[in-house]
Design a protein around this motif. Structure first.
Motif, PDB file in Angstrom:
ATOM      1  N   SER A 187      44.209  39.766  73.218  1.00  0.00           N
ATOM      2  CA  SER A 187      45.370  40.100  72.390  1.00  0.00           C
ATOM      3  C   SER A 187      45.772  41.565  72.555  1.00  0.00           C
ATOM      4  O   SER A 187      46.737  42.021  71.954  1.00  0.00           O
ATOM      5  CB  SER A 187      45.071  39.812  70.906  1.00  0.00           C
ATOM      6  OG  SER A 187      44.098  40.713  70.405  1.00  0.00           O
ATOM      7  N   ASN A 188      45.035  42.288  73.398  1.00  0.00           N
ATOM      8  CA  ASN A 188      45.263  43.719  73.603  1.00  0.00           C
ATOM      9  C   ASN A 188      45.566  43.985  75.070  1.00  0.00           C
ATOM     10  O   ASN A 188      44.669  43.909  75.910  1.00  0.00           O
ATOM     11  CB  ASN A 188      44.023  44.508  73.164  1.00  0.00           C
ATOM     12  CG  ASN A 188      44.220  46.014  73.252  1.00  0.00           C
ATOM     13  OD1 ASN A 188      45.021  46.500  74.030  1.00  0.00           O
ATOM     14  ND2 ASN A 188      43.465  46.748  72.450  1.00  0.00           N
ATOM     15  N   PRO A 189      46.812  44.292  75.417  1.00  0.00           N
ATOM     16  CA  PRO A 189      47.171  44.520  76.819  1.00  0.00           C
ATOM     17  C   PRO A 189      46.332  45.601  77.495  1.00  0.00           C
ATOM     18  O   PRO A 189      45.973  45.466  78.675  1.00  0.00           O
ATOM     19  CB  PRO A 189      48.650  44.938  76.747  1.00  0.00           C
ATOM     20  CG  PRO A 189      49.153  44.305  75.490  1.00  0.00           C
ATOM     21  CD  PRO A 189      47.999  44.357  74.535  1.00  0.00           C
ATOM     22  N   ALA A 190      45.997  46.665  76.756  1.00  0.00           N
ATOM     23  CA  ALA A 190      45.186  47.741  77.333  1.00  0.00           C
ATOM     24  C   ALA A 190      43.787  47.242  77.678  1.00  0.00           C
ATOM     25  O   ALA A 190      43.204  47.629  78.701  1.00  0.00           O
ATOM     26  CB  ALA A 190      45.113  48.920  76.364  1.00  0.00           C
ATOM     27  N   SER A 191      43.248  46.368  76.836  1.00  0.00           N
ATOM     28  CA  SER A 191      41.917  45.800  77.081  1.00  0.00           C
ATOM     29  C   SER A 191      41.928  44.923  78.330  1.00  0.00           C
ATOM     30  O   SER A 191      40.973  44.929  79.124  1.00  0.00           O
ATOM     31  CB  SER A 191      41.461  44.984  75.867  1.00  0.00           C
ATOM     32  OG  SER A 191      40.211  44.364  76.109  1.00  0.00           O
ATOM     33  N   ILE A 192      42.998  44.164  78.516  1.00  0.00           N
ATOM     34  CA  ILE A 192      43.118  43.304  79.697  1.00  0.00           C
ATOM     35  C   ILE A 192      43.151  44.153  80.967  1.00  0.00           C
ATOM     36  O   ILE A 192      42.451  43.866  81.945  1.00  0.00           O
ATOM     37  CB  ILE A 192      44.375  42.417  79.599  1.00  0.00           C
ATOM     38  CG1 ILE A 192      44.230  41.412  78.453  1.00  0.00           C
ATOM     39  CG2 ILE A 192      44.628  41.686  80.914  1.00  0.00           C
ATOM     40  CD1 ILE A 192      45.475  40.583  78.184  1.00  0.00           C
ATOM     41  N   LYS A 193      43.953  45.205  80.950  1.00  0.00           N
ATOM     42  CA  LYS A 193      44.045  46.084  82.125  1.00  0.00           C
ATOM     43  C   LYS A 193      42.705  46.756  82.405  1.00  0.00           C
ATOM     44  O   LYS A 193      42.288  46.888  83.564  1.00  0.00           O
ATOM     45  CB  LYS A 193      45.132  47.126  81.902  1.00  0.00           C
ATOM     46  CG  LYS A 193      46.547  46.559  81.928  1.00  0.00           C
ATOM     47  CD  LYS A 193      47.595  47.647  81.737  1.00  0.00           C
ATOM     48  CE  LYS A 193      48.997  47.065  81.780  1.00  0.00           C
ATOM     49  NZ  LYS A 193      50.041  48.100  81.570  1.00  0.00           N
ATOM     50  N   ALA A 194      42.012  47.172  81.345  1.00  0.00           N
ATOM     51  CA  ALA A 194      40.721  47.843  81.524  1.00  0.00           C
ATOM     52  C   ALA A 194      39.675  46.894  82.095  1.00  0.00           C
ATOM     53  O   ALA A 194      38.776  47.307  82.830  1.00  0.00           O
ATOM     54  CB  ALA A 194      40.244  48.414  80.189  1.00  0.00           C
ATOM     55  N   ALA A 195      39.773  45.598  81.764  1.00  0.00           N
ATOM     56  CA  ALA A 195      38.788  44.617  82.224  1.00  0.00           C
ATOM     57  C   ALA A 195      38.877  44.385  83.730  1.00  0.00           C
ATOM     58  O   ALA A 195      37.891  43.984  84.367  1.00  0.00           O
ATOM     59  CB  ALA A 195      38.987  43.293  81.489  1.00  0.00           C
ATOM     60  N   ALA A 196      40.043  44.613  84.303  1.00  0.00           N
ATOM     61  CA  ALA A 196      40.221  44.352  85.740  1.00  0.00           C
ATOM     62  C   ALA A 196      39.381  45.279  86.602  1.00  0.00           C
ATOM     63  O   ALA A 196      38.924  44.881  87.683  1.00  0.00           O
ATOM     64  CB  ALA A 196      41.693  44.476  86.111  1.00  0.00           C
ATOM     65  N   ALA A 197      39.158  46.501  86.139  1.00  0.00           N
ATOM     66  CA  ALA A 197      38.438  47.496  86.955  1.00  0.00           C
ATOM     67  C   ALA A 197      36.997  47.090  87.254  1.00  0.00           C
ATOM     68  O   ALA A 197      36.588  47.079  88.424  1.00  0.00           O
ATOM     69  CB  ALA A 197      38.500  48.861  86.278  1.00  0.00           C
ATOM     70  N   PRO A 198      36.168  46.747  86.240  1.00  0.00           N
ATOM     71  CA  PRO A 198      34.794  46.336  86.556  1.00  0.00           C
ATOM     72  C   PRO A 198      34.720  45.043  87.348  1.00  0.00           C
ATOM     73  O   PRO A 198      33.823  44.866  88.185  1.00  0.00           O
ATOM     74  CB  PRO A 198      34.134  46.187  85.186  1.00  0.00           C
ATOM     75  CG  PRO A 198      35.254  46.019  84.211  1.00  0.00           C
ATOM     76  CD  PRO A 198      36.387  46.817  84.780  1.00  0.00           C
ATOM     77  N   VAL A 199      35.663  44.122  87.112  1.00  0.00           N
ATOM     78  CA  VAL A 199      35.683  42.875  87.881  1.00  0.00           C
ATOM     79  C   VAL A 199      35.935  43.182  89.353  1.00  0.00           C
ATOM     80  O   VAL A 199      35.211  42.716  90.241  1.00  0.00           O
ATOM     81  CB  VAL A 199      36.756  41.902  87.341  1.00  0.00           C
ATOM     82  CG1 VAL A 199      36.925  40.714  88.274  1.00  0.00           C
ATOM     83  CG2 VAL A 199      36.397  41.424  85.934  1.00  0.00           C
TER      84      VAL A 199
END
Length: 259
Positions: A69-81
């Motif tokens: 529900s948090n766009p910033a959280s989604i973008k941040a998750a892409a980096a470690p993946v």
């Protein structure tokens, strides 16, 4: 039916219920994925203890802080993946995270509708956008021209509650915001299938059944389908999908659910 052989998978809402069941089954495959990414809002919290135990036993399980529900959280998750994938793509994105609120027709508010839509519909939209480059990379690195979940795919966890033809038992339970959000998710799945097919990405909406989880039993009656049965069924369905199935709405037994 082909064998489901995937290099990597990301499951949202993976700390309990169906999400946790999916993670457990992926890890238990004869040939498990090289990477299983488990997204949850609070990886170190009380509700993620089972996930933490699994991670201590499986080096290929990576817990990712993720609030859809948090766009910033989604973008941040892409980096470690992307870092763990090390140049390879993401094979399978399962948008499982979802919420339900008891919302009667006369009690629905902007706040209630927005909250449910943000998680159940907008979250999967943004997840598809952010992880598209990694999904495209997986598709490009896979041999063959057809679509499959072993190549690259987005799986949106929908519900028969989103079927306009098959409404829920109205007298027993009114969850207007949830029903509307899942109907919208079905349309999003169709749009994703049309927009991402040229990139080699299969998109499908799945109804997991009425499953015995915290969400499933919130209406006061015990659901008839276990998490294990639902997940086993869905993985069997995913292994059989091809380009003819992209953009469809299926249940955990592979049956077409009417829109």
């Amino acid at each position: 039916m082909g064998e489901l052989r995937i290099h990597s998978v990301l499951v949202t809402g993976a700390n309990r219920g169906i999400g946790l069941g999916l993670v457990q089954h992926f890890l238990g495959m004869p040939t498990p994925p090289k990477w299983v990414f488990a997204g949850c809002r609070d990886p170190k919290g009380q509700r993620a203890q089972e996930l933490q135990k699994l991670a201590s036993k499986h080096s290929n399980l990576v817990i990712i802080p993720l609030d859809v529900s948090n766009p910033a959280s989604i973008k941040a998750a892409a980096a470690p993946v992307e870092k763990h994938l090390g140049g390879s793509g993401l094979t399978l994105l399962i948008n499982n995270a979802g919420i339900v609120r008891s919302t009667e027709l006369q009690e629905g508010t902007l706040e209630h509708m927005t909250q449910v839509y943000t998680t159940n519909t907008i979250g999967p939209l943004l997840m598809g956008q952010v992880f598209l480059p990694l999904l495209k990379k997986a598709a490009q690195g896979s041999p063959g021209s057809g679509l499959s979940c072993s190549k690259a795919a987005i799986v949106n966890m929908s519900s028969i509650a989103g079927s306009i033809v098959c409404p829920l038992e109205w007298d027993r339970m009114q969850i207007v915001s949830y029903c509307c959000s899942k109907a919208a998710l079905n349309m999003l799945t169709k749009c994703q299938s049309l927009g991402y097919q040229e990139h080699g990405i299969l998109c499908v909406a799945l109804h997991p059944g009425w499953v015995d989880t915290d969400m499933g039993s919130s209406g006061g009656r015990k659901p008839p389908v276990t998490v294990d049965a639902s997940v086993q069924g869905m993985l069997k369905v995913l292994s059989s999908l091809s380009e003819k199935d992209t953009g469809t709405f299926l249940d955990w037994e592979g049956k077409v659910v009417p829109w």
